[in-house]
Design a protein around this motif. Structure first.
Motif, short mmCIF file in Angstrom:
data_model
loop_
_atom_site.label_atom_id
_atom_site.label_comp_id
_atom_site.label_asym_id
_atom_site.label_seq_id
_atom_site.Cartn_x
_atom_site.Cartn_y
_atom_site.Cartn_z
N LEU A 89 -6.40 2.74 -0.53
CA LEU A 89 -5.62 1.50 -1.01
C LEU A 89 -5.46 0.67 0.18
CD1 LEU A 89 -2.76 3.02 -3.41
CD2 LEU A 89 -4.74 1.73 -4.03
N LEU A 90 -5.32 0.88 1.36
CA LEU A 90 -5.19 0.25 2.46
C LEU A 90 -6.48 -0.44 2.53
CD1 LEU A 90 -3.32 -0.55 4.72
CD2 LEU A 90 -4.51 1.10 6.10
N PHE A 150 -6.48 -3.27 -0.84
CA PHE A 150 -5.65 -4.23 -0.68
C PHE A 150 -5.76 -5.19 0.52
CE2 PHE A 150 -2.29 -1.51 -3.33
CZ PHE A 150 -2.37 -2.41 -4.18
N TYR A 157 -3.30 6.59 0.07
CA TYR A 157 -2.99 5.52 1.06
C TYR A 157 -3.97 4.80 1.91
CZ TYR A 157 -0.40 2.63 4.47
OH TYR A 157 0.04 1.76 5.33
N THR A 165 0.74 -1.10 -0.12
CA THR A 165 -0.02 0.07 0.13
C THR A 165 0.80 1.23 0.05
OG1 THR A 165 -1.71 -1.15 1.11
CG2 THR A 165 -1.87 1.34 1.25
#
Length: 107
Positions: free
Chosen positions: A68-69, A72, A65, A26
């Motif tokens: 995306l955290l 993912f 971030y 990430t």
């Protein structure tokens, strides 16, 4: 390792490994995606002052971030962990209304 497991309520070493990998992927991906996102707005390193470019780049990494955290986390089948992590982080920044909004959508 046991500190991570106890603190994060994780059951296996494999889960700890996957979570650490998700954090690494990430962070790298957020840094990578921030540059093209800035260039969409005409902010490129070659033509923009470093005093403007670098703060914007660093500030932009943060929201990318966060998204995306959770993404993912979902891809690596750890969504529950990362969603709880994200909600805790948002609440600590006094942005808990965002987490509450998304939680209300699930109902």
């Amino acid at each position: 390792m046991s500190n991570f497991k106890k603190r994060w309520n994780i059951k296996s070493n494999w889960q700890v490994f996957v979570i650490i990998v998700v954090f690494a992927i990430t962070g790298s991906t957020a840094a990578y995606l921030s540059k093209p996102f800035l260039s969409l707005f005409g902010i490129v390193r070659d033509t923009t002052s470093g005093w403007i470019y670098w703060p914007l780049y660093i500030i932009l990494i943060f929201p990318i971030y966060q998204v995306l955290l959770v993404f993912f986390g979902f891809v690596f089948r750890q969504f529950e962990f990362f969603w709880a992590f994200e909600k805790k982080m948002l609440r600590s920044m006094k942005l808990g209304f965002i987490a509450d909004f998304f939680d209300s959508l699930k109902k």
